[in-house]
Design a protein around this motif. Structure first.
Motif, PDB file in Angstrom:
ATOM      1  N   SER A   4     -33.104  22.572  12.136  1.00 62.04           N
ATOM      2  CA  SER A   4     -32.448  23.417  11.138  1.00 62.04           C
ATOM      3  C   SER A   4     -32.735  24.880  11.408  1.00 62.04           C
ATOM      4  N   GLU A   6     -32.919  28.460   9.102  1.00 69.28           N
ATOM      5  CA  GLU A   6     -32.996  28.940   7.720  1.00 69.28           C
ATOM      6  C   GLU A   6     -32.592  30.401   7.648  1.00 69.28           C
ATOM      7  N   THR A  18     -36.638  21.564   3.162  1.00 65.19           N
ATOM      8  CA  THR A  18     -35.923  20.928   4.277  1.00 65.19           C
ATOM      9  C   THR A  18     -36.905  20.315   5.273  1.00 65.19           C
ATOM     10  N   PHE A  23     -36.285  17.738   8.438  1.00 62.09           N
ATOM     11  CA  PHE A  23     -35.757  18.710   9.389  1.00 62.09           C
ATOM     12  C   PHE A  23     -36.905  19.507  10.022  1.00 62.09           C
ATOM     13  N   ALA A  25     -37.466  23.223  11.366  1.00 59.70           N
ATOM     14  CA  ALA A  25     -36.845  24.543  11.399  1.00 59.70           C
ATOM     15  C   ALA A  25     -37.146  25.245  12.713  1.00 59.70           C
ATOM     16  N   LEU A  74     -28.514  21.627  11.019  1.00 61.10           N
ATOM     17  CA  LEU A  74     -28.328  22.162   9.664  1.00 61.10           C
ATOM     18  C   LEU A  74     -28.602  23.651   9.649  1.00 61.10           C
ATOM     19  N   SER A  76     -29.236  26.316   6.664  1.00 59.21           N
ATOM     20  CA  SER A  76     -29.478  26.328   5.222  1.00 59.21           C
ATOM     21  C   SER A  76     -29.904  27.715   4.785  1.00 59.21           C
ATOM     22  N   PRO A 112     -23.277  24.121  13.226  1.00 59.65           N
ATOM     23  CA  PRO A 112     -24.180  23.026  12.866  1.00 59.65           C
ATOM     24  C   PRO A 112     -23.385  21.813  12.390  1.00 59.65           C
ATOM     25  N   ALA A 380     -31.848  18.146   0.411  1.00 58.02           N
ATOM     26  CA  ALA A 380     -31.885  18.124   1.872  1.00 58.02           C
ATOM     27  C   ALA A 380     -32.117  16.716   2.409  1.00 58.02           C
TER      28      ALA A 380
END
Length: 401
Positions: A4, A6, A18, A23, A25, A74, A76, A112, A380
């Motif tokens: 992911s 952010e 998340t 996930f 990051a 993802l 986010s 994504p 999430a």
């Protein structure tokens, strides 16, 4: 492993949620100095949820898209909420802090498999209905950006035409939206947040938002039918508040309800259980960070605080006026004091091992702008589940051929 990115990371509420949802990051973008220092301090301390996080101190609009990671599952983030919040000036797209277009440009670049946006309830106000429609259309077709001489109204009309036309519209996303009360998902705070989720059109996923797990009825039953709440906290009958007169009829109905499901709303008392009273000498108790007494709390019109035996009111991003006045604990005898930073972090369901950088005013601003970690995790987790289901179907389809 699901990856992911952010955006508008703030103090990390959504990023922690998340991460807990499965996930990893690969980066967190935040331009605020104090929030970045909070993220970096926890990273340096080796906090397990952020120790591998790459913190990018930057305005999202200034990102070099060629430097962004590829293969992200993802994107986010919580674009600044001041343009839509009750406490803001309600200027929406006219506010230079409106970052939805910047979010869409990152999605267009990174492509994504899904995106997740959280924001304040104010975004769903009737006065913003056209702009909310614009956001959803903008996110469903992120490759169709705004032209230099175009207003958002003109862009909305062009997006509406594109949505029904034939031809290549670039990457498309199926977009859904839902409004949540964090108290219904285990946060000890009545905080309403709207989530917008999009899945890339090639993902075989039928997404649905998570069901609530906690309720006010369950809390009333726990307090006034079974009394388990008071027993659990060792509150004597003499020390208990009086039964709320406005809820007497509701409580009587609960006495005859047998098929009761769900957990009680968590209260301020639940949240701060185990914490000593914050010290008046300005020092933190041993082993407890960010737990100092902030003097000066008082009740007056518009500043009434949060009763200890209910979920708190939504924390506000401020240290004076209505925001600061509402960030108060109200004891059963009516006396008040400000929540410490650590207590506020518990109301936002940050772990006790997570520290906040800056003076009280700065840390309360970070916390007042955050999404509760537990709510971010619940939403999430559903996104992660559906991405994994879609991945499994894709693999099965390839094997079948």
């Amino acid at each position: 492993m699901l990856r992911s990115l952010e955006l508008f990371a703030g103090a990390g509420g959504l990023a922690l949620g998340t991460e807990l949802a499965g996930f990893h990051a690969v980066g967190a973008v935040e331009r605020d100095k104090w929030a970045c220092e909070t993220l970096l301090e926890n990273k340096e301390r080796g906090h397990p949820l952020v120790k591998n996080l790459k913190v990018l101190s930057s305005d999202v609009r200034d990102l070099n898209f060629t430097d962004l990671p590829t293969g992200v599952d993802l994107v986010s983030g919580g674009p600044p909420c001041q343009p839509f919040s009750i406490g803001g000036k309600h200027r929406a797209h006219q506010d230079d802090r409106d970052m939805f277009s910047a979010f869409a440009e990152v999605v267009s670049s990174v492509r994504p498999r899904a995106f997740l946006i959280e924001n304040v309830k104010g975004l769903t106000r009737a006065s913003f209905s056209n702009y909310l429609q614009y956001i959803e259309l903008r996110m469903s077709m992120p490759d169709i950006g705004m032209k230099p001489d175009e207003t958002w109204h003109d862009h909305l009309r062009r997006l509406e035409r594109e949505a029904t036309s034939i031809g290549d519209k670039g990457t498309r996303y199926r977009v859904v939206r839902e409004l949540f009360n964090a108290a219904d998902y285990g946060a000890p705070q009545k905080r309403e947040r709207v989530f917008i989720v999009g899945f890339r059109e090639d993902q075989d996923a039928e997404f649905s938002f998570p069901d609530s797990t906690h309720s006010f009825d369950a809390l009333l039953r726990d307090q006034w039918v079974t009394g388990d709440y008071w027993d659990r906290h060792e509150v004597s009958r003499k020390a208990r508040p009086e039964m709320p007169t406005r809820q007497v009829g509701r409580i009587e109905r609960l006495k005859t309800q047998n098929d009761f499901r769900g957990l009680p709303w968590r209260t301020v008392r639940d949240a701060i259980q185990g914490l000593p009273e914050p010290r008046q000498d300005g020092r933190c108790p041993p082993g407890i960070s960010n737990h100092r007494l902030q003097p000066g709390a008082r009740v007056y019109k518009g500043h009434t605080g949060s009763p200890i035996d209910l979920p708190s009111k939504a924390l506000k991003a401020g240290n004076h006026g209505v925001p600061g006045g509402e960030n108060m604990l109200v004891r059963p005898d009516g006396s008040v004091r400000y929540f410490s930073v650590r207590e506020s972090a518990r109301l936002q369901t940050f772990p006790d091992s997570y520290v906040f950088h800056g003076a009280w005013s700065e840390t309360m601003r970070q916390l007042g702008n955050a999404v509760p970690v537990v709510l971010a995790q619940r939403v999430a987790s559903e996104v992660a589940k559906h991405l994994l289901i879609a991945e499994g179907r894709e693999i099965a389809g390839r094997k079948a051929h």
